[in-house]
Design a protein around this motif. Structure first.
Motif, short mmCIF file in Angstrom:
data_model
loop_
_atom_site.label_atom_id
_atom_site.label_comp_id
_atom_site.label_asym_id
_atom_site.label_seq_id
_atom_site.Cartn_x
_atom_site.Cartn_y
_atom_site.Cartn_z
N ARG A 72 0.83 -1.21 0.00
CA ARG A 72 0.00 0.00 0.00
C ARG A 72 0.87 1.26 0.00
O ARG A 72 0.60 2.21 -0.74
N HIS A 73 1.91 1.26 0.82
CA HIS A 73 2.79 2.44 0.86
C HIS A 73 3.50 2.63 -0.48
O HIS A 73 3.68 3.76 -0.94
N LEU A 74 3.90 1.53 -1.11
CA LEU A 74 4.52 1.63 -2.43
C LEU A 74 3.57 2.26 -3.43
O LEU A 74 3.96 3.12 -4.23
N GLN A 75 2.32 1.82 -3.41
CA GLN A 75 1.32 2.35 -4.34
C GLN A 75 1.16 3.85 -4.20
O GLN A 75 1.22 4.60 -5.17
N LEU A 76 0.97 4.29 -2.97
CA LEU A 76 0.74 5.71 -2.73
C LEU A 76 1.98 6.54 -3.04
O LEU A 76 1.89 7.63 -3.60
N SER A 99 12.99 6.43 -11.71
CA SER A 99 13.29 5.06 -12.11
C SER A 99 12.65 4.09 -11.13
O SER A 99 12.52 4.38 -9.94
N VAL A 100 12.25 2.94 -11.67
CA VAL A 100 11.61 1.89 -10.88
C VAL A 100 12.36 0.59 -11.09
O VAL A 100 12.63 0.20 -12.24
N ASP A 139 14.92 7.47 -1.44
CA ASP A 139 14.41 6.36 -2.21
C ASP A 139 13.44 5.54 -1.36
O ASP A 139 13.38 5.71 -0.14
N THR A 140 12.71 4.65 -2.00
CA THR A 140 11.73 3.83 -1.30
C THR A 140 11.89 2.37 -1.70
O THR A 140 11.85 2.05 -2.89
N LEU A 150 10.02 -3.78 -4.67
CA LEU A 150 9.97 -2.66 -5.59
C LEU A 150 10.81 -1.53 -5.02
O LEU A 150 10.72 -1.23 -3.82
N VAL A 151 11.64 -0.92 -5.87
CA VAL A 151 12.49 0.19 -5.45
C VAL A 151 12.14 1.40 -6.30
O VAL A 151 12.19 1.33 -7.54
N LEU A 152 11.77 2.50 -5.66
CA LEU A 152 11.45 3.75 -6.34
C LEU A 152 12.62 4.71 -6.17
O LEU A 152 13.03 4.99 -5.04
N LEU A 153 13.14 5.21 -7.29
CA LEU A 153 14.33 6.06 -7.28
C LEU A 153 14.01 7.41 -7.90
O LEU A 153 14.15 7.60 -9.11
#
Length: 279
Positions: A72-76, A99-100, A139-140, A150-153
């Motif tokens: 859920r946190h990744l989605q938001l 980047s993902v 980053d997340t 999943l890594v959000l950059l």
């Protein structure tokens, strides 16, 4: 009343007045002290409730097994980062890249078969925390489902994302066995046997909405998996990129992960993180 009696009565009244005034002052002080004590208790209770609220928010956003951010946190967060990139594109001369990385741990089923589910989950938790140290605080990293992360950059172009992907592959490959059984000899060189297959997608090159971007990363992950793991692959050309000047400004929604319901639009883990900008 005779004069002597009158004088005595006045004397008694005169002596009683200061006593009455003192009693009144004492009562007021006691009332003020009691009110101050109640205010202090209320303030302490408010602080306690605020701490419990923050803990509930953190718990609701964290994966209970690995301790990193949950689906859920990744989605938001992905929706927020895409919207920030759109705003930056509209107001700045330079685009704001995003980047993902979709990371899958290859060999986890074999780890479960050899060491059991409980021990394998302990290794998964330890490895997730290790990977969280390899990214920046902005980053997340979150658990996307099963043994996928999943890594959000944000503010990271493809060149910087490839560096992160290579570092994550190295960290997984070098990860050591943890959670040994009592009496089991310790081998500092023993490895978990896991490797990472990573798919890389970049906004807006591979998609301008969350769902399209994630599909591109998933296609890239499939190629890395087919190559045997321990590698990363960029998103191959496939679906047409959605977006552009005439596209809707509403962010796309992330498709539900395993066992998750579709959510509407908000897990950098704690600990030291590398700092600095990437290309």
């Amino acid at each position: 009343m005779s004069t002597p009696l009158l004088l005595q009565a006045l004397a008694v009244l005169g002596a009683a007045a200061p006593v009455a005034a003192g009693v009144t002052v004492l009562r007021r002080r006691r009332a003020g002290a009691g009110q101050g004590g109640r205010e202090a208790e209320l303030l302490a209770k408010i602080a306690e409730l605020a701490a419990e609220r923050d803990e509930l928010r953190r718990t609701a956003s964290c994966d209970p097994l690995t301790g990193v951010w949950n689906y859920r946190h990744l989605q938001l967060t992905l929706d927020q980062e895409i919207e920030r990139a759109r705003r930056a594109e509209a107001t700045a001369a330079e685009p704001r890249p995003l980047s993902v990385l979709m990371v899958e741990l290859v060999g986890f089923d074999g780890l479960v078969a050899e060491h059991g589910r409980s021990r394998a989950n302990g290794m998964l938790r330890d490895l997730a925390q290790r990977l969280a140290v390899e990214i920046r605080s902005c980053d997340t990293l979150g658990r996307y489902g099963g043994e996928e992360f999943l890594v959000l950059l944000p503010d990271t172009a493809p060149e910087g994302a490839t560096q992160v992907a290579e570092r994550l592959c190295w960290s997984v490959r070098r990860h050591r066995l943890t959670d040994r059984h009592p009496g089991e000899p310790a081998d500092p060189e023993a490895r978990s046997g896991l490797t990472a297959a990573i798919g890389l997608a970049v906004l807006p090159r591979d998609g301008a909405h969350a769902a399209v971007l994630l599909r591109a990363a998933d296609r890239a992950l499939a190629e890395a998996r087919a190559a045997g793991g321990d590698c990363w692959r960029p998103a191959p050309p496939g679906e047409p990129v959605l977006g552009g000047p005439g596209a809707s400004s509403v962010p796309g929604k992330v498709s539900p992960g395993p066992g998750e319901d579709s959510l509407t639009p908000h897990a950098t883990t704690g600990g030291p993180r590398p700092t600095g900008d990437r290309p």
